[in-house]
Enzyme design. Structure first.
Site, PDB file in Angstrom:
ATOM      1  N   SER A 288    -111.521  46.945 -46.415  1.00 32.17           N
ATOM      2  CA  SER A 288    -111.343  46.461 -45.141  1.00 32.17           C
ATOM      3  C   SER A 288    -112.288  45.287 -45.016  1.00 32.17           C
ATOM      4  O   SER A 288    -113.311  45.619 -45.532  1.00 32.17           O
ATOM      5  CB  SER A 288    -111.113  47.582 -44.054  1.00 32.17           C
ATOM      6  OG  SER A 288    -111.179  47.065 -42.951  1.00 32.17           O
TER       7      SER A 288
ATOM      8  N   TYR B 111    -115.133  54.685 -40.365  1.00 30.05           N
ATOM      9  CA  TYR B 111    -114.238  53.798 -40.942  1.00 30.05           C
ATOM     10  C   TYR B 111    -114.787  52.750 -42.035  1.00 30.05           C
ATOM     11  O   TYR B 111    -114.431  52.608 -43.189  1.00 30.05           O
ATOM     12  CB  TYR B 111    -112.950  53.004 -39.940  1.00 30.05           C
ATOM     13  CG  TYR B 111    -111.994  52.265 -40.447  1.00 30.05           C
ATOM     14  CD1 TYR B 111    -111.087  52.728 -41.232  1.00 30.05           C
ATOM     15  CD2 TYR B 111    -112.173  50.706 -40.508  1.00 30.05           C
ATOM     16  CE1 TYR B 111    -110.005  51.737 -41.689  1.00 30.05           C
ATOM     17  CE2 TYR B 111    -111.422  50.014 -41.173  1.00 30.05           C
ATOM     18  CZ  TYR B 111    -110.238  50.440 -41.710  1.00 30.05           C
ATOM     19  OH  TYR B 111    -109.202  49.540 -42.380  1.00 30.05           O
TER      20      TYR B 111
END
Length: 135
Positions: A24, A37
């Protein structure tokens, strides 16, 4: 991710297989309130770099990583209006357009790395964020 990769390696074709991990842009952008995350995506990037050095000769595969920017997945769609309002400024500054990426656009980046013609691409981090993190 480590255990899944370890379990699948014996099942790759003898020559020409592809391992494409998904990270990401949170790994590169380090957004506030996303420690776990962003950190987990940093791990994906690190594993990919190491595996790109270790696995090609042993398994005949290439190893790459794709990092999407904000993508209108089912999960993003269910995040709620409050979350969407927080993400809106990020979307608005994306150079290629004021919208979320579509999942098929990210899938194309992955598919590109899986093509036979991409057999010499091993190790790079392909960022598919519409130019959001261009520095």
């Amino acid at each position: 991710m480590f255990l899944l990769t370890q379990a699948t390696l014996p099942h790759f074709p003898e020559k020409g297989g592809r391992l494409v991990n998904i990270a990401s842009i949170a790994n590169r952008d380090a957004p506030p309130m996303q420690t776990v995350y962003a950190g987990s995506k940093g791990m994906v990037d690190s594993f990919t770099k190491v595996w790109a050095k270790e696995l090609p000769r042993k398994y005949g595969i290439t190893v790459n990583v794709v990092s999407p920017g904000p993508t209108l997945t089912e999960g993003f769609g269910k995040a709620g209006e409050d979350f969407m309002q927080k993400v809106r400024p990020l979307i608005e500054k994306t150079p290629v357009g004021d919208r979320f990426a579509r999942p098929e656009e990210i899938a194309y980046a992955v598919g590109f790395l899986c093509k036979p013609r991409a057999s010499r691409i091993n190790g790079p981090h392909l960022i598919a964020d519409g130019g959001l993190l261009v520095v």
